[in-house]
Design a protein around this motif. Structure first.
Motif, mmCIF file in Angstrom:
data_model
loop_
_atom_site.group_PDB
_atom_site.id
_atom_site.type_symbol
_atom_site.label_atom_id
_atom_site.label_comp_id
_atom_site.label_asym_id
_atom_site.label_seq_id
_atom_site.Cartn_x
_atom_site.Cartn_y
_atom_site.Cartn_z
ATOM 1 N N SER A 189 49.162 -19.735 81.064
ATOM 2 C CA SER A 189 49.604 -18.364 80.723
ATOM 3 C C SER A 189 48.711 -17.457 80.434
ATOM 4 C CB SER A 189 50.586 -18.434 79.103
ATOM 5 O OG SER A 189 49.610 -18.786 78.390
ATOM 6 N N THR A 213 52.532 -10.800 81.878
ATOM 7 C CA THR A 213 53.606 -11.700 82.173
ATOM 8 C C THR A 213 53.175 -12.788 83.238
ATOM 9 O OG1 THR A 213 54.614 -10.191 83.800
ATOM 10 C CG2 THR A 213 55.154 -10.035 81.529
ATOM 11 N N LEU A 215 51.813 -15.825 85.741
ATOM 12 C CA LEU A 215 51.659 -17.414 85.077
ATOM 13 C C LEU A 215 50.822 -18.162 86.264
ATOM 14 C CD1 LEU A 215 52.631 -19.531 83.137
ATOM 15 C CD2 LEU A 215 54.803 -19.828 84.700
#
Length: 238
Positions: A189, A213, A215
């Motif tokens: 993350s 956001t 990943l």
């Protein structure tokens, strides 16, 4: 007649030897008696004439010398005598003195100080063991974030790395280039995002929000996931 005189002379010599052998102990006893009779100056004079035969007798002499000096108000001299007493018999405890609580407490304070000084001296003189350098494993000494400069680290693999469509700002130039520094945690993350440069405050905020956001499959070092700081260049042309 000559035989008789010779015998008398031998008896006199024998008696003299007996007196000499008792002199040392009698002077110690004399000083003790004088101390308990509160004749402290006389006790000190008697103690000065004692030639101690062993450590125990020397300790007794110094004990009554220190006690007599304290009784005369000569505290600094008494402390020096007690210091000598402690060096003579370091294992002599204050409650073994058989003295008044006042003298016992003064001796206890001097004893504690002298023994502490002796311990410090022993530590200073004792040879020190060589210090062993502890080498930590590479994984334990890792930096906060690895970068492309660390060739032994595999790069993180994007799973989600997308910049959404950005609005056109009326009356303002919404084109330009910025650089994103994306800190990727060991779970893939995004931990933190920082921007270098600017296009427009609103555009900058949207890009930053999108980047939080993203990943990744984390960077790896020796089979362990590690934190990685990735730099991306975003260029917008209108």
């Amino acid at each position: 007649m000559l035989r008789t005189c010779g015998r008398v002379a031998m008896l006199i010599v024998a008696a003299s030897v007996g007196v000499l052998s008792q002199t040392r102990q009698s002077r110690t006893d004399e000083a003790r008696v004088l101390y308990y009779a509160a004749a402290y100056e006389e006790a000190l004079s008697a103690l000065d004439r004692v030639e101690a035969a062993n450590t125990n007798e020397a300790a007794t002499v110094e004990l009554f010398r220190g006690a007599s000096l304290l009784a005369l108000g000569r505290s600094s001299e008494a402390e020096r005598v007690f210091e000598k007493l402690v060096t003579l018999k370091p294992d002599l405890l204050p409650d073994q003195l058989g003295m008044t609580p006042w003298i016992t407490s003064r001796f206890a304070a001097v004893r504690a100080r002298v023994l502490a000084d002796m311990e410090r001296q022993n530590r200073a003189e004792s040879p020190r063991e060589p210090e062993t350098e502890v080498v930590k494993p590479e994984f334990d000494t890792q930096p906060e974030f690895y970068t492309l400069a660390d060739g032994s680290v595999s790069r993180p693999i994007p799973i989600r790395e997308h910049v959404p469509p950005l609005p056109v700002m009326k009356g303002a130039d919404s084109s330009g280039t910025i650089t994103l520094l994306v800190d990727i945690a060991i779970d893939g993350s995004v931990e933190r995002v920082s921007l270098e440069g600017t296009i427009h405050p609103r555009i900058d905020a949207l890009i930053r929000q999108a980047a939080t956001t993203w990943l990744y499959r984390p960077a790896m070092l020796n089979g362990h996931p590690v934190k990685f700081r990735k730099a991306l260049r975003v260029e917008i042309r209108r």
